[in-house]
Design an enzyme around this catalytic site. Structure first.
Site, PDB file in Angstrom:
ATOM      1  N   GLY A 139     -10.964   1.888  13.248  1.00 32.47           N
ATOM      2  CA  GLY A 139     -10.419   2.179  14.577  1.00 32.47           C
ATOM      3  C   GLY A 139     -11.478   2.577  15.594  1.00 32.47           C
ATOM      4  N   ARG A 194     -11.808  15.768   8.260  1.00 35.24           N
ATOM      5  CA  ARG A 194     -12.595  16.158   7.088  1.00 35.24           C
ATOM      6  C   ARG A 194     -14.031  16.487   7.497  1.00 35.24           C
ATOM      7  NH1 ARG A 194     -11.352  10.844   3.893  1.00 35.24           N
ATOM      8  NH2 ARG A 194      -9.103  10.892   4.030  1.00 35.24           N
ATOM      9  N   ASN A 217       0.881  -1.175   0.000  1.00 34.98           N
ATOM     10  CA  ASN A 217       0.000   0.000   0.000  1.00 34.98           C
ATOM     11  C   ASN A 217       0.915   1.220   0.000  1.00 34.98           C
ATOM     12  OD1 ASN A 217      -1.741   2.090   0.473  1.00 34.98           O
ATOM     13  ND2 ASN A 217      -2.739   1.150   2.254  1.00 34.98           N
ATOM     14  N   LYS A 267       3.193   0.847   3.250  1.00 35.03           N
ATOM     15  CA  LYS A 267       2.851  -0.228   4.185  1.00 35.03           C
ATOM     16  C   LYS A 267       2.938  -1.538   3.433  1.00 35.03           C
ATOM     17  CE  LYS A 267      -0.778   2.206   6.511  1.00 35.03           C
ATOM     18  NZ  LYS A 267      -2.199   2.236   6.622  1.00 35.03           N
ATOM     19  N   HIS A 285     -13.046   3.062   0.339  1.00 31.48           N
ATOM     20  CA  HIS A 285     -13.061   2.047   1.417  1.00 31.48           C
ATOM     21  C   HIS A 285     -13.709   0.740   0.956  1.00 31.48           C
ATOM     22  CE1 HIS A 285     -13.011   5.185   4.934  1.00 31.48           C
ATOM     23  NE2 HIS A 285     -11.796   4.805   4.623  1.00 31.48           N
ATOM     24  N   ASP A 332      -8.410  12.705  17.306  1.00 33.36           N
ATOM     25  CA  ASP A 332      -8.454  11.360  17.869  1.00 33.36           C
ATOM     26  C   ASP A 332      -9.587  11.243  18.887  1.00 33.36           C
ATOM     27  OD1 ASP A 332      -7.876   9.016  19.544  1.00 33.36           O
ATOM     28  OD2 ASP A 332      -6.009   8.937  18.393  1.00 33.36           O
ATOM     29  N   ARG A 354      -2.704  -2.128  -3.271  1.00 28.01           N
ATOM     30  CA  ARG A 354      -3.903  -1.317  -3.065  1.00 28.01           C
ATOM     31  C   ARG A 354      -3.817  -0.149  -4.037  1.00 28.01           C
ATOM     32  NH1 ARG A 354      -5.057   3.464   0.784  1.00 28.01           N
ATOM     33  NH2 ARG A 354      -7.294   3.636   0.523  1.00 28.01           N
ATOM     34  N   GLU A 394      -8.026  -5.029   5.425  1.00 28.14           N
ATOM     35  CA  GLU A 394      -7.929  -4.767   3.985  1.00 28.14           C
ATOM     36  C   GLU A 394      -6.788  -5.564   3.363  1.00 28.14           C
ATOM     37  OE1 GLU A 394      -8.806  -0.388   3.051  1.00 28.14           O
ATOM     38  OE2 GLU A 394      -8.539  -0.390   5.212  1.00 28.14           O
ATOM     39  N   ASN A 428     -13.105  -0.030  18.441  1.00 21.46           N
ATOM     40  CA  ASN A 428     -12.564   0.238  19.787  1.00 21.46           C
ATOM     41  C   ASN A 428     -13.356   1.202  20.658  1.00 21.46           C
ATOM     42  OD1 ASN A 428      -9.958  -1.229  19.544  1.00 21.46           O
ATOM     43  ND2 ASN A 428      -9.698   0.186  17.846  1.00 21.46           N
TER      44      ASN A 428
END
Ligand code: AMP
Length: 397
Positions: free
Chosen positions: A329, A240, A8, A15, A179, A281, A90, A383, A333
């Site tokens: 995430g 965003r 990716n 990654k 996504h 976050d 990806r 993914e 969580n």
């Protein structure tokens, strides 16, 4: 057994992960950051532990070289690069050209180039990753797994904006959705967990991460999704804005903001960061709200309100909803946020069990009450595994 390398490639990061297929076993993964500078950094994790490298990484070629070095170092992931049987990439934007993963050839490269104006930050980086992998691993077939492909089943009712058709025909302005790999993966997992035939299942999949989107799935196919022409539309995200009245942009232009400033307001300074004034976050915002920060509390309410609005809207447009899925995430969580969203969906047949919500933690697991007309479940996304599954299937299937 085949080792599949998943790549990716971003503009300054890369990654990677190696999967042993068809066993679905991850052998290890890594992250390279600060490509294009003299302080490049690689972190690689395997079941045995973590290794780190600091190196001058002027470009992606150097980053790929470092990745192969780390992969094949003593105690690394592979004995030799020859052990890599195929590479799965990806790729963000396949436009209207691709509705499924494909083996990369000249035509695919051309399509990635043609769609670059639709994803100017992502497609060029993805293409660089592909070209470098082709040079360094010439023995490997390479596959492209698109972020947009899953949503190519949207009907015109869902993908057309209320604009002059000329803008669609001349400039390709329509809803594409993103996504897709994550939504497809969690829907497959949800069907398996609930023992439903995937081609018959209807889901509303909520991918809630730093970027966030919701997808309505009917009979296994995406029929609507909240991200649009770009990943800016839809939910309120980390930084965003998500949906807003487009006239606001004209108003801001009149107020003297430049195109770059407006872009920053929408993409970098907006969302949960801009609303809360705390952070992008959820952990920080949740803490601030608990300490009595009113803006943080309001930001959390805006976030949940927008998600409920989409879940309700998609429920109205589906004949039946088998389950609503939380992933990403936040979905995996943030137990209080799941309660904040789903605690107020009884009117459409979604009844949360707060105790189960706490017990299930990051899932997979069901968090709706016994007898809830619509099941609510948490499914961790993966993914990379979906890319490995696709690559294995199209190269060796
Ligand atoms: P992702 O983009 O899917 O990696 O999601 C990243 C986001 O998930 C972070 O910015 C946080 O807002 C959120 N997140 C991760 N872990 C937690 C947690 N334990 N509690 C609340 N939010 C979390």
């Amino acid at each position: 057994m085949k080792s599949i390398l998943i790549i990716n490639c971003g503009s300054s990061s890369l990654k990677y992960e190696v999967y042993e297929m068809p066993d679905r076993r991850s052998l290890g993964k890594g992250l390279i950051e600060r490509i294009g500078g003299s302080d490049g950094h690689l972190t690689q994790k395997t079941p045995e532990g973590k290794t780190e490298y600091d190196e001058n990484l002027p470009d992606h070629k150097a980053a790929m070289g470092l990745m192969l070095k780390a992969l094949t170092a003593p105690g690394g992931i592979l004995k030799s690069v020859e052990d890599i049987a195929a590479v799965g990439h990806r790729v963000v934007h396949g436009g209207e050209d691709y509705s499924a993963s494909v083996i990369i050839d000249g035509k695919v490269i051309k399509a990635i180039e043609d769609n670059t104006e639709l994803a100017p930050l992502h497609n060029p980086a993805n293409l660089t990753g592909i070209r470098e992998a082709q040079t360094l691993l010439p023995h490997c077939p390479q596959a492209a797994v698109w972020d947009t492909a899953f949503h190519q089943t949207l009907s015109p009712a869902a993908y057309l904006y209320g604009l002059d058709r000329r803008l669609y025909e001349e400039y390709r302005i329509r809803r594409y959705g993103f996504h897709g790999t994550s939504h497809r993966y969690v829907c497959g997992e949800a069907a398996r967990i609930l023992n439903l035939p995937p081609q018959e299942a209807n889901f509303i999949s909520c991918h809630l991460g730093n970027g966030a989107s919701i997808t309505a799935v009917a009979a296994g196919k995406s029929v609507d999704t909240s991200m649009g022409f770009t990943p800016l539309e839809g939910l309120v995200m980390g930084t965003r804005s998500g949906d807003l009245d487009p006239a606001i942009l004209l108003y801001l232009l009149d107020k003297g903001l430049s195109k770059t400033e407006i872009n920053n307001e929408l993409n970098k300074k907006g969302g949960m960061l801009g609303l809360s004034g705390v952070s992008n976050d959820m952990r920080d915002i949740g803490r601030a709200a608990a300490e009595g920060n009113r803006r943080a509390e309001e930001a959390l309410e805006v976030y949940a309100h927008r998600i409920r609005k989409y879940i309700g809207g998609y429920t109205a447009n589906l004949d039946r909803v088998d389950a609503v899925i939380f992933t990403g995430g936040i979905g995996e969580n943030d137990i209080p946020m799941r309660e904040r969203i789903a605690g107020r969906l009884k009117s459409i047949g979604i009844v949360l069990d707060p105790a189960r919500n706490k017990e299930v933690r990051s899932g997979p697991g069901i968090i709706s009450a016994q007898g809830s007309p619509i099941t609510l479940l948490v499914v961790p996304t993966n993914e990379e595994l979906q890319i490995a599954l696709d690559t294995y299937e199209i190269v060796f299937g």
